[in-house]
Design a protein around this motif. Structure first.
Motif, PDB file in Angstrom:
ATOM      1  N   SER A 137       0.832  -1.206   0.000  1.00 26.39           N
ATOM      2  CA  SER A 137       0.000   0.000   0.000  1.00 26.39           C
ATOM      3  C   SER A 137       0.859   1.246   0.000  1.00 26.39           C
ATOM      4  O   SER A 137       1.998   1.233   0.480  1.00 26.39           O
ATOM      5  CB  SER A 137      -0.896   0.019   1.251  1.00 26.39           C
ATOM      6  N   LEU A 138       0.289   2.307  -0.533  1.00 21.28           N
ATOM      7  CA  LEU A 138       0.878   3.640  -0.466  1.00 21.28           C
ATOM      8  C   LEU A 138      -0.258   4.640  -0.316  1.00 21.28           C
ATOM      9  O   LEU A 138      -1.377   4.394  -0.779  1.00 21.28           O
ATOM     10  CB  LEU A 138       1.663   3.974  -1.741  1.00 21.28           C
ATOM     11  N   ARG A 139       0.067   5.768   0.290  1.00 19.90           N
ATOM     12  CA  ARG A 139      -0.886   6.871   0.326  1.00 19.90           C
ATOM     13  C   ARG A 139      -0.241   8.091  -0.311  1.00 19.90           C
ATOM     14  O   ARG A 139       0.783   8.584   0.163  1.00 19.90           O
ATOM     15  CB  ARG A 139      -1.331   7.205   1.751  1.00 19.90           C
ATOM     16  N   LEU A 140      -0.869   8.556  -1.363  1.00 20.47           N
ATOM     17  CA  LEU A 140      -0.420   9.769  -2.040  1.00 20.47           C
ATOM     18  C   LEU A 140      -1.148  10.978  -1.462  1.00 20.47           C
ATOM     19  O   LEU A 140      -2.316  10.876  -1.068  1.00 20.47           O
ATOM     20  CB  LEU A 140      -0.670   9.683  -3.535  1.00 20.47           C
ATOM     21  N   SER A 141      -0.452  12.104  -1.460  1.00 20.63           N
ATOM     22  CA  SER A 141      -1.041  13.363  -1.023  1.00 20.63           C
ATOM     23  C   SER A 141      -0.939  14.381  -2.140  1.00 20.63           C
ATOM     24  O   SER A 141       0.038  14.386  -2.901  1.00 20.63           O
ATOM     25  CB  SER A 141      -0.319  13.902   0.206  1.00 20.63           C
ATOM     26  N   CYS A 142      -1.941  15.245  -2.205  1.00 18.18           N
ATOM     27  CA  CYS A 142      -1.937  16.362  -3.144  1.00 18.18           C
ATOM     28  C   CYS A 142      -2.215  17.622  -2.333  1.00 18.18           C
ATOM     29  O   CYS A 142      -3.354  17.857  -1.918  1.00 18.18           O
ATOM     30  CB  CYS A 142      -2.991  16.160  -4.211  1.00 18.18           C
ATOM     31  N   ALA A 143      -1.178  18.387  -2.064  1.00 23.59           N
ATOM     32  CA  ALA A 143      -1.315  19.626  -1.312  1.00 23.59           C
ATOM     33  C   ALA A 143      -1.666  20.750  -2.276  1.00 23.59           C
ATOM     34  O   ALA A 143      -0.930  21.004  -3.239  1.00 23.59           O
ATOM     35  CB  ALA A 143      -0.027  19.942  -0.571  1.00 23.59           C
ATOM     36  N   VAL A 144      -2.790  21.398  -2.010  1.00 26.49           N
ATOM     37  CA  VAL A 144      -3.317  22.416  -2.923  1.00 26.49           C
ATOM     38  C   VAL A 144      -3.159  23.800  -2.299  1.00 26.49           C
ATOM     39  O   VAL A 144      -3.493  23.994  -1.127  1.00 26.49           O
ATOM     40  CB  VAL A 144      -4.802  22.149  -3.226  1.00 26.49           C
ATOM     41  N   SER A 145      -2.646  24.745  -3.064  1.00 30.86           N
ATOM     42  CA  SER A 145      -2.566  26.124  -2.604  1.00 30.86           C
ATOM     43  C   SER A 145      -3.086  27.036  -3.693  1.00 30.86           C
ATOM     44  O   SER A 145      -3.025  26.716  -4.878  1.00 30.86           O
ATOM     45  CB  SER A 145      -1.126  26.494  -2.227  1.00 30.86           C
ATOM     46  N   GLY A 146      -3.649  28.163  -3.282  1.00 30.55           N
ATOM     47  CA  GLY A 146      -4.148  29.140  -4.241  1.00 30.55           C
ATOM     48  C   GLY A 146      -5.602  28.979  -4.599  1.00 30.55           C
ATOM     49  O   GLY A 146      -6.160  29.825  -5.296  1.00 30.55           O
ATOM     50  N   LEU A 147      -6.235  27.900  -4.172  1.00 34.54           N
ATOM     51  CA  LEU A 147      -7.668  27.717  -4.354  1.00 34.54           C
ATOM     52  C   LEU A 147      -8.182  26.792  -3.255  1.00 34.54           C
ATOM     53  O   LEU A 147      -7.422  26.082  -2.612  1.00 34.54           O
ATOM     54  CB  LEU A 147      -8.005  27.186  -5.746  1.00 34.54           C
ATOM     55  N   SER A 148      -9.496  26.835  -3.061  1.00 32.76           N
ATOM     56  CA  SER A 148     -10.090  26.107  -1.951  1.00 32.76           C
ATOM     57  C   SER A 148     -10.767  24.823  -2.421  1.00 32.76           C
ATOM     58  O   SER A 148     -11.490  24.826  -3.418  1.00 32.76           O
ATOM     59  CB  SER A 148     -11.114  26.993  -1.251  1.00 32.76           C
ATOM     60  N   LEU A 149     -10.558  23.760  -1.678  1.00 28.44           N
ATOM     61  CA  LEU A 149     -11.234  22.500  -1.979  1.00 28.44           C
ATOM     62  C   LEU A 149     -12.738  22.608  -1.764  1.00 28.44           C
ATOM     63  O   LEU A 149     -13.473  21.714  -2.172  1.00 28.44           O
ATOM     64  CB  LEU A 149     -10.664  21.377  -1.126  1.00 28.44           C
ATOM     65  N   ASP A 150     -13.185  23.670  -1.138  1.00 28.48           N
ATOM     66  CA  ASP A 150     -14.628  23.870  -0.973  1.00 28.48           C
ATOM     67  C   ASP A 150     -15.296  24.095  -2.329  1.00 28.48           C
ATOM     68  O   ASP A 150     -16.512  23.893  -2.459  1.00 28.48           O
ATOM     69  CB  ASP A 150     -14.896  25.085  -0.091  1.00 28.48           C
ATOM     70  N   TYR A 151     -14.517  24.515  -3.336  1.00 22.92           N
ATOM     71  CA  TYR A 151     -15.111  24.924  -4.599  1.00 22.92           C
ATOM     72  C   TYR A 151     -14.541  24.217  -5.830  1.00 22.92           C
ATOM     73  O   TYR A 151     -15.075  24.365  -6.933  1.00 22.92           O
ATOM     74  CB  TYR A 151     -14.961  26.432  -4.781  1.00 22.92           C
ATOM     75  N   TYR A 152     -13.440  23.500  -5.650  1.00 20.58           N
ATOM     76  CA  TYR A 152     -12.788  22.878  -6.802  1.00 20.58           C
ATOM     77  C   TYR A 152     -12.651  21.372  -6.598  1.00 20.58           C
ATOM     78  O   TYR A 152     -12.153  20.920  -5.557  1.00 20.58           O
ATOM     79  CB  TYR A 152     -11.397  23.490  -7.025  1.00 20.58           C
ATOM     80  N   ASP A 153     -13.088  20.619  -7.592  1.00 22.47           N
ATOM     81  CA  ASP A 153     -12.893  19.178  -7.588  1.00 22.47           C
ATOM     82  C   ASP A 153     -11.416  18.865  -7.832  1.00 22.47           C
ATOM     83  O   ASP A 153     -10.719  19.615  -8.530  1.00 22.47           O
ATOM     84  CB  ASP A 153     -13.719  18.521  -8.683  1.00 22.47           C
ATOM     85  N   ILE A 154     -10.991  17.749  -7.301  1.00 25.88           N
ATOM     86  CA  ILE A 154      -9.634  17.268  -7.535  1.00 25.88           C
ATOM     87  C   ILE A 154      -9.702  15.856  -8.103  1.00 25.88           C
ATOM     88  O   ILE A 154     -10.518  15.037  -7.656  1.00 25.88           O
ATOM     89  CB  ILE A 154      -8.804  17.256  -6.235  1.00 25.88           C
ATOM     90  N   GLY A 155      -8.871  15.612  -9.069  1.00 23.52           N
ATOM     91  CA  GLY A 155      -8.782  14.280  -9.650  1.00 23.52           C
ATOM     92  C   GLY A 155      -7.369  13.743  -9.548  1.00 23.52           C
ATOM     93  O   GLY A 155      -6.400  14.500  -9.419  1.00 23.52           O
ATOM     94  N   TRP A 156      -7.284  12.426  -9.596  1.00 19.18           N
ATOM     95  CA  TRP A 156      -5.986  11.752  -9.694  1.00 19.18           C
ATOM     96  C   TRP A 156      -5.900  11.065 -11.045  1.00 19.18           C
ATOM     97  O   TRP A 156      -6.851  10.404 -11.474  1.00 19.18           O
ATOM     98  CB  TRP A 156      -5.810  10.716  -8.582  1.00 19.18           C
ATOM     99  N   PHE A 157      -4.745  11.213 -11.673  1.00 15.65           N
ATOM    100  CA  PHE A 157      -4.467  10.585 -12.950  1.00 15.65           C
ATOM    101  C   PHE A 157      -3.154   9.831 -12.830  1.00 15.65           C
ATOM    102  O   PHE A 157      -2.368  10.070 -11.918  1.00 15.65           O
ATOM    103  CB  PHE A 157      -4.337  11.644 -14.049  1.00 15.65           C
ATOM    104  N   ARG A 158      -2.911   8.956 -13.786  1.00 16.56           N
ATOM    105  CA  ARG A 158      -1.620   8.303 -13.826  1.00 16.56           C
ATOM    106  C   ARG A 158      -1.218   8.057 -15.279  1.00 16.56           C
ATOM    107  O   ARG A 158      -2.068   7.959 -16.158  1.00 16.56           O
ATOM    108  CB  ARG A 158      -1.641   6.968 -13.064  1.00 16.56           C
ATOM    109  N   GLN A 159       0.085   7.980 -15.470  1.00 16.46           N
ATOM    110  CA  GLN A 159       0.605   7.712 -16.803  1.00 16.46           C
ATOM    111  C   GLN A 159       1.800   6.791 -16.700  1.00 16.46           C
ATOM    112  O   GLN A 159       2.808   7.154 -16.068  1.00 16.46           O
ATOM    113  CB  GLN A 159       0.977   9.009 -17.529  1.00 16.46           C
TER     114      GLN A 159
END
Length: 126
Positions: A17-39
């Motif tokens: 197992s692993l846990r990835l984190s996505c730290a967001v700055s400059g906008l609020s998660l209250d209003y913006y969806d976040i997605g995870w992608f991989r390549q």
């Protein structure tokens, strides 16, 4: 300035197992969806998961459903991707993304993403 910074990648054995984190700055998660992608090398970018800002609803690709869990901590403005039962096919660079500004969009799980982090490498191998 909007920034999405991924962390938590690494080398893990199959079944791990692993846990990835996505730290967001400059906008609020209250209003913006976040997605995870991989390549993966030589492959097209794949949408893995999405979490809705409106109601917290989550979405998963068939390839990770039941193994990965997306979550968010609005107080920390951070989104997580818990990855369990990893297998070598999960090896890829993982990116988080949102919708911000102009540019080309990629619509996955009903949401159009166009702003990406720098990615974090996940390698599943013995």
């Amino acid at each position: 300035q909007v920034q999405l910074v991924e962390s938590g990648g690494g080398l893990v054995q199959p079944g791990g197992s692993l846990r990835l984190s996505c730290a967001v700055s400059g906008l609020s998660l209250d209003y913006y969806d976040i997605g995870w992608f991989r390549q993966a090398p030589g492959k097209k970018r794949e949408g893995v998961s999405r979490i809705s800002s409106e109601d917290g609803r989550t979405y998963y690709s068939d390839s990770v459903k039941g193994r990965f869990t997306i979550s968010r901590d609005n107080a920390k403005n951070t989104v997580y991707l818990q990855m369990n039962s990893l297998n070598p096919e999960d090896t890829a660079v993982y990116y988080c993304a949102t919708s911000w500004g102009g540019g080309l969009y990629e619509t996955v799980f009903g949401y159009s993403f166009n702003y990406w982090g720098q990615g974090t490498q996940v390698t599943v191998s013995e």
